[in-house]
Design a protein around this motif. Sequence first.
Motif, PDB file in Angstrom:
ATOM      1  N   ASN A 118      59.986  32.456 -17.970  1.00 22.06           N
ATOM      2  CA  ASN A 118      59.112  31.293 -17.469  1.00 22.06           C
ATOM      3  C   ASN A 118      59.736  30.822 -16.511  1.00 22.06           C
ATOM      4  O   ASN A 118      59.128  30.861 -15.601  1.00 22.06           O
ATOM      5  CB  ASN A 118      57.935  31.428 -18.026  1.00 22.06           C
ATOM      6  N   ALA A 119      60.658  29.778 -17.253  1.00 23.78           N
ATOM      7  CA  ALA A 119      61.286  29.191 -15.771  1.00 23.78           C
ATOM      8  C   ALA A 119      61.573  29.648 -14.817  1.00 23.78           C
ATOM      9  O   ALA A 119      61.664  29.567 -13.646  1.00 23.78           O
ATOM     10  CB  ALA A 119      62.653  28.709 -17.058  1.00 23.78           C
ATOM     11  N   LYS A 120      62.059  30.944 -14.648  1.00 22.53           N
ATOM     12  CA  LYS A 120      62.602  31.721 -13.698  1.00 22.53           C
ATOM     13  C   LYS A 120      62.482  32.899 -13.010  1.00 22.53           C
ATOM     14  O   LYS A 120      61.885  33.586 -12.098  1.00 22.53           O
ATOM     15  CB  LYS A 120      63.874  32.062 -14.108  1.00 22.53           C
ATOM     16  N   ASN A 121      60.683  32.868 -14.068  1.00 24.90           N
ATOM     17  CA  ASN A 121      59.623  33.801 -13.378  1.00 24.90           C
ATOM     18  C   ASN A 121      60.398  35.034 -13.444  1.00 24.90           C
ATOM     19  O   ASN A 121      59.632  35.376 -12.881  1.00 24.90           O
ATOM     20  CB  ASN A 121      58.729  33.286 -11.867  1.00 24.90           C
ATOM     21  N   THR A 122      61.219  35.399 -14.559  1.00 30.88           N
ATOM     22  CA  THR A 122      60.964  36.652 -14.445  1.00 30.88           C
ATOM     23  C   THR A 122      61.246  37.370 -15.281  1.00 30.88           C
ATOM     24  O   THR A 122      61.140  36.614 -16.138  1.00 30.88           O
ATOM     25  CB  THR A 122      62.909  36.138 -14.016  1.00 30.88           C
ATOM     26  N   VAL A 123      61.486  39.508 -15.814  1.00 28.89           N
ATOM     27  CA  VAL A 123      61.457  39.646 -17.023  1.00 28.89           C
ATOM     28  C   VAL A 123      62.152  40.705 -16.756  1.00 28.89           C
ATOM     29  O   VAL A 123      62.599  40.657 -15.753  1.00 28.89           O
ATOM     30  CB  VAL A 123      60.179  40.495 -16.539  1.00 28.89           C
ATOM     31  N   TYR A 124      63.056  41.229 -18.048  1.00 27.81           N
ATOM     32  CA  TYR A 124      63.986  41.493 -17.873  1.00 27.81           C
ATOM     33  C   TYR A 124      63.997  42.364 -18.761  1.00 27.81           C
ATOM     34  O   TYR A 124      62.913  42.694 -19.477  1.00 27.81           O
ATOM     35  CB  TYR A 124      65.691  40.504 -18.431  1.00 27.81           C
ATOM     36  N   LEU A 125      64.502  43.781 -18.663  1.00 29.24           N
ATOM     37  CA  LEU A 125      64.413  45.313 -19.849  1.00 29.24           C
ATOM     38  C   LEU A 125      65.823  45.226 -20.274  1.00 29.24           C
ATOM     39  O   LEU A 125      66.318  45.495 -19.287  1.00 29.24           O
ATOM     40  CB  LEU A 125      64.097  45.990 -18.974  1.00 29.24           C
ATOM     41  N   GLN A 126      66.944  45.213 -21.458  1.00 29.03           N
ATOM     42  CA  GLN A 126      67.663  45.308 -21.205  1.00 29.03           C
ATOM     43  C   GLN A 126      68.000  46.658 -22.464  1.00 29.03           C
ATOM     44  O   GLN A 126      67.040  47.324 -22.985  1.00 29.03           O
ATOM     45  CB  GLN A 126      68.351  44.167 -22.527  1.00 29.03           C
TER      46      GLN A 126
END
Length: 123
Positions: free
Chosen positions: A72-80
């Motif tokens: 949330n701090a980077k406003n980013t969602v990841y898919l590993q």
Amino acid sequence: QVQLVESGGGLVQAGDSLRLSCGASGRASRLPTMAWFRQAPGEDRQFVAAVRLGNTYLTDSMRGRFTISRDNAKNTVYLQMNSLKPEDTAVYYCAAGTPILSSLRHSSAYANWGQGTQVTVSS
């Protein structure tokens, strides 16, 4: 304005790993649900994973290989994505929205989409 930008796709061999990223800006960064879908040529868009209010949801067939997370701090969602298979080849799309829990896996429940990033897995 809502903007989602995916990155991290590419051409890999079976068994390799990739991490996709989706940066959210504007109102998208405040939406409670962010998800990944994928679409192979000639097929419908398929739910992959979502993160909603701190909880994660994953398609059963991908459990154990794929992981979704949100910073949330980077406003980013990841898919590993690990142990990739040729059938994982598709365009992967990031989505953000406010779907109710029962609609989490439906692409029609999301109003905001990124442009997609191609993932190609060779055998």
